[in-house]
Design a protein around this motif. Structure first.
Motif, PDB file in Angstrom:
ATOM      1  N   MET A  94      12.945   2.938   4.393  1.00  0.00           N
ATOM      2  CA  MET A  94      11.930   2.270   3.584  1.00  0.00           C
ATOM      3  C   MET A  94      12.564   1.241   2.645  1.00  0.00           C
ATOM      4  N   GLU A  95      13.731   1.561   2.110  1.00  0.00           N
ATOM      5  CA  GLU A  95      14.428   0.604   1.240  1.00  0.00           C
ATOM      6  C   GLU A  95      14.774  -0.669   2.012  1.00  0.00           C
ATOM      7  N   ALA A 116       2.336   5.067   0.446  1.00  0.00           N
ATOM      8  CA  ALA A 116       1.753   5.401  -0.863  1.00  0.00           C
ATOM      9  C   ALA A 116       2.570   6.474  -1.583  1.00  0.00           C
ATOM     10  N   PRO A 117       2.889   7.607  -0.927  1.00  0.00           N
ATOM     11  CA  PRO A 117       3.735   8.603  -1.596  1.00  0.00           C
ATOM     12  C   PRO A 117       5.124   8.051  -1.933  1.00  0.00           C
ATOM     13  N   PHE A 123       8.599   4.839  -8.236  1.00  0.00           N
ATOM     14  CA  PHE A 123       8.380   4.672  -9.665  1.00  0.00           C
ATOM     15  C   PHE A 123       8.674   5.938 -10.468  1.00  0.00           C
ATOM     16  N   GLY A 124       9.089   7.000  -9.783  1.00  0.00           N
ATOM     17  CA  GLY A 124       9.403   8.239 -10.483  1.00  0.00           C
ATOM     18  C   GLY A 124       8.180   8.989 -10.967  1.00  0.00           C
ATOM     19  N   ALA A 125       7.027   8.711 -10.351  1.00  0.00           N
ATOM     20  CA  ALA A 125       5.773   9.325 -10.808  1.00  0.00           C
ATOM     21  C   ALA A 125       5.240  10.358  -9.832  1.00  0.00           C
ATOM     22  N   PRO A 180      -4.040  10.936  -2.481  1.00  0.00           N
ATOM     23  CA  PRO A 180      -4.858  11.856  -1.672  1.00  0.00           C
ATOM     24  C   PRO A 180      -4.708  11.591  -0.176  1.00  0.00           C
ATOM     25  N   PRO A 181      -5.168  12.518   0.650  1.00  0.00           N
ATOM     26  CA  PRO A 181      -5.093  12.325   2.107  1.00  0.00           C
ATOM     27  C   PRO A 181      -5.781  11.045   2.548  1.00  0.00           C
TER      28      PRO A 181
END
Length: 282
Positions: A1-2, A208-209, A215-217, A224-225
């Motif tokens: 992804m990076e 999304a995840p 962002f460390g959140a 959500p699904p």
């Protein structure tokens, strides 16, 4: 992804240079910063684009703010110019984009085909102009079709809306209605707002995840699904009704989006044509 994020940012940088698009915002007003959600705790700016999981992202960031009792203003445009400049310079920034004509179709289906009050609103805003201009001999302004009496649905076609839109290229200003169909680059200013993360709606389940983790959140809030989009399922059925000349005009209308975000109009059109002919063979 990076690696993929580096590729997307590089593609965007090259596209901005090729198209000679400004790398700085001309001024800080609602037009440019009204779509940027602020989270001061995690130092995030997120640009929400209608029809790109917009409502869900607003909900996710609203939930994130509640986890740390962030009572600051939620939109960048609500801050002073100095405060906006500081956040643009120091916060990490993200945006999710979507294949342009799939996004347009999603807008069309939800605003012009739901046979509810929303369709009435959009037909009053745009449908009457479309009918008056493109349907010879028919006027929607009869007493039975006025704002105070019963309104018959005008049933605006996708082709009619595409013609209306492309006839007015460059003439429609960004606002909280037009942001549903104006090009992605107009809504998100990607050459001026230097995004650290560029997500693709088509990979929402994975990206999304990952963005929340970026962002460390991710420990505070979850995405959500993800459910399948009806626009994807109806892509072939709707666009096969659109004349080729209008498809060419649509490609021109969204040309900068395709250049900047790595989508391919030709690949999308090819999939429509191939599916159309494969259905005929069955």
């Amino acid at each position: 992804m990076e690696i993929e994020q580096k590729r997307r940012r590089k593609l965007l940088d090259e596209g901005c240079e090729k198209l000679n698009l400004s790398r700085s915002l001309p001024n800080l007003n609602t037009r440019y910063t009204g779509h940027l959600i602020v989270d001061n705790e995690y130092k995030i700016l997120f640009n929400f684009i209608p029809k790109v999981s917009c409502k869900t992202w607003k909900s996710v960031f609203g939930e994130l703010r509640r986890t740390h009792s962030n009572r600051g203003k939620s939109l960048l445009s609500a801050y002073s110019e100095e405060e906006q400049q500081y956040r643009l310079a120091n916060y990490r920034k993200a945006v999710f984009v979507r294949e342009p004509i799939t996004r347009l179709l999603s807008m069309y289906l939800s605003k012009f085909c739901n046979f509810r009050n929303l369709q009435r609103i959009w037909e009053r805003m745009y449908g009457r102009k479309i009918v008056a201009q493109y349907r010879n001999g028919f006027t929607p302004y009869s007493p039975k079709n006025n704002d105070t009496g019963p309104l018959s649905f005008l049933n605006i076609t996708l082709s009619e809306f595409i013609q209306f839109l492309t006839d007015r290229e460059g003439q429609i200003n960004l606002g909280y209605i037009t942001d549903h169909f104006l090009p992605l680059n107009i809504v998100s200013s990607p050459c001026a707002i230097h995004y650290d993360f560029i997500g693709h709606y088509e990979n929402l389940t994975t990206e999304a995840p990952y963005m929340l983790k970026f962002f460390g959140a991710n420990h505070a809030v979850q995405y959500p699904p993800v459910h399948a989009s009806s626009a994807v399922n109806r892509l072939v059925n709707e666009y096969k009704k659109v004349p080729l000349d209008l498809m060419k005009r649509l490609r021109k209308y969204y040309r900068n989006d395709y250049e900047l975000f790595g989508y391919s109009f030709d690949d999308t059109l090819k999939s429509i044509v191939e599916t159309f002919f494969s259905e005929d063979d069955e």
